[in-house]
Design a protein around this motif. Structure first.
Motif, PDB file in Angstrom:
ATOM      1  N   ASP A  66      27.682  -2.206  68.180  1.00 49.65           N
ATOM      2  CA  ASP A  66      27.351  -3.429  68.620  1.00 49.65           C
ATOM      3  C   ASP A  66      28.121  -4.420  69.497  1.00 49.65           C
ATOM      4  OD1 ASP A  66      25.572  -2.717  66.704  1.00 49.65           O
ATOM      5  OD2 ASP A  66      25.866  -4.336  65.266  1.00 49.65           O
ATOM      6  N   HIS A  67      29.456  -4.291  69.428  1.00 46.31           N
ATOM      7  CA  HIS A  67      30.609  -4.942  70.160  1.00 46.31           C
ATOM      8  C   HIS A  67      30.522  -4.300  71.597  1.00 46.31           C
ATOM      9  CE1 HIS A  67      33.899  -7.225  71.146  1.00 46.31           C
ATOM     10  NE2 HIS A  67      34.454  -6.140  71.551  1.00 46.31           N
ATOM     11  N   VAL A  68      30.686  -3.127  71.942  1.00 49.92           N
ATOM     12  CA  VAL A  68      30.598  -2.442  73.022  1.00 49.92           C
ATOM     13  C   VAL A  68      29.190  -2.537  73.856  1.00 49.92           C
ATOM     14  CG1 VAL A  68      32.572  -0.971  72.847  1.00 49.92           C
ATOM     15  CG2 VAL A  68      29.932  -0.164  72.484  1.00 49.92           C
ATOM     16  N   ARG A  69      28.152  -2.682  73.015  1.00 48.08           N
ATOM     17  CA  ARG A  69      26.855  -2.731  73.333  1.00 48.08           C
ATOM     18  C   ARG A  69      26.504  -4.394  74.057  1.00 48.08           C
ATOM     19  NH1 ARG A  69      23.183  -4.037  69.081  1.00 48.08           N
ATOM     20  NH2 ARG A  69      24.157  -5.977  69.194  1.00 48.08           N
ATOM     21  N   ASP A  70      27.313  -5.494  73.539  1.00 50.07           N
ATOM     22  CA  ASP A  70      26.984  -6.626  73.790  1.00 50.07           C
ATOM     23  C   ASP A  70      28.059  -6.893  75.181  1.00 50.07           C
ATOM     24  OD1 ASP A  70      25.519  -7.329  71.649  1.00 50.07           O
ATOM     25  OD2 ASP A  70      27.158  -7.850  70.424  1.00 50.07           O
ATOM     26  N   ILE A  71      29.112  -6.096  75.059  1.00 47.57           N
ATOM     27  CA  ILE A  71      29.848  -6.417  76.464  1.00 47.57           C
ATOM     28  C   ILE A  71      29.256  -5.824  77.617  1.00 47.57           C
ATOM     29  CG2 ILE A  71      32.236  -5.706  77.296  1.00 47.57           C
ATOM     30  CD1 ILE A  71      33.454  -5.777  74.612  1.00 47.57           C
ATOM     31  N   LEU A 223      35.361   0.851  77.489  1.00 51.49           N
ATOM     32  CA  LEU A 223      34.537   0.623  76.360  1.00 51.49           C
ATOM     33  C   LEU A 223      34.688   1.606  75.490  1.00 51.49           C
ATOM     34  CD1 LEU A 223      31.274  -1.345  77.633  1.00 51.49           C
ATOM     35  CD2 LEU A 223      33.409  -2.213  76.655  1.00 51.49           C
TER      36      LEU A 223
END
Length: 290
Positions: A66-71, A223
């Protein structure tokens, strides 16, 4: 000059013309940007091969990152809207959805903004042709993500220099309408034993690897993707099962999925998808992907 001599001269001229045509190679193909939203670079013909049905999954099906997806999504959105954005290196554990995320984010942003955002994949062996590709892309009205999957370099491989020049832009500068995304299992794009070997044999160990390691520094965003937990793995399974409406008891499916992962010695998005394919095949269900 006799008629026979004229025929001989004409035949020789034709032979020379044919030879020159062979040396020149085929004429550059006409690129049609309206043909698709995804393309594959074919440098031999200076051609962008349209991909009518890209191999991708919906962004909502990519779990556990989720974190890298959002970035990545925010970076891509800024680029599509014409604002400053960074080149991105997605690195880490295999099978965790690095390339799937790039393709899914591209499609999601393209649909959300309505911007003419194109994805051009460059194969690893064609990296040296990047300057030619950029010369073509800079004259288009589209926003373009140049994507290289599973990027890495071995000993004595000099193709990385073309990529460094493309990322930094050289004298002319990287075109404003082009961004680079790459995936790799290696953070520095080089095998660790190669870096250690160069350090041990060089007169100046730090300088021996500096040039090659600096390649990854050209990517403004790193990422990292790491092995997923059992909880994340089962969430991936549930996401696929719900999306494709697979009629199987959830507890039984979890048991089978964990056993499937155990036999492969890993839990990842790729392993989850492979189990779902096996499950759907056993139940004679066709998986309709976006």
């Amino acid at each position: 000059m006799t008629e026979d001599q004229n025929k001989l001269i004409l035949a020789e001229v034709r032979r020379l013309a044919d030879a020159l045509e062979r040396l020149a190679g085929p004429a550059p193909a006409a690129n049609d940007w309206k043909a698709a939203d995804c393309f594959v670079w074919a440098p031999a013909r200076l051609y962008l091969q349209p991909v009518e049905r890209p191999n991708r999954v919906a962004l909502a099906l990519i779990r556990g990152v989720d974190h890298v997806r959002d970035i990545l999504h925010e970076n891509t959105l800024r680029f599509a809207e014409g604002f400053a954005a960074n080149n991105v290196l997605l690195w880490g554990a295999r099978g965790m959805g690095k390339s799937s995320l790039v393709k899914a984010v591209h499609e999601d942003v393209r649909r959300a903004t309505g911007v003419s955002l194109k994805l051009v994949e460059v194969h690893r062996e064609d990296i040296s042709s990047l300057p030619v590709l950029l010369d073509i892309l800079k004259n288009t009205p589209h926003r373009i993500i140049v994507f290289c999957d599973d990027l890495s370099f071995d000993h004595d491989d000099t193709a990385y220099k073309s990529l460094k020049a493309a990322l930094d832009g050289g004298v002319e500068g990287r075109p404003d309408n082009v961004l680079f995304y790459a995936t790799s299992n290696r953070r520095h794009l080089l095998p660790r034993n190669m870096m250690e070997n160069e350090q041990s044999t060089a007169i100046n160990p730090s300088e021996a690897v500096e040039e090659k390691v600096s390649l990854s520094d050209r990517f403004g965003l790193w990422l990292g993707f790491h092995k997923c937990s059992q909880e994340d793995y089962l969430q991936m399974i549930d996401g696929y099962a719900d999306h494709f409406k697979l009629p199987l008891d959830r507890a039984q499916m979890h048991h089978e999925a964990l056993e499937w992962a155990t036999t492969r010695g890993a839990r990842s998005g790729r392993v989850a998808w492979q189990y779902i394919q096996d499950l759907a095949g056993r139940q004679r269900i066709v998986l309709e992907r976006d």
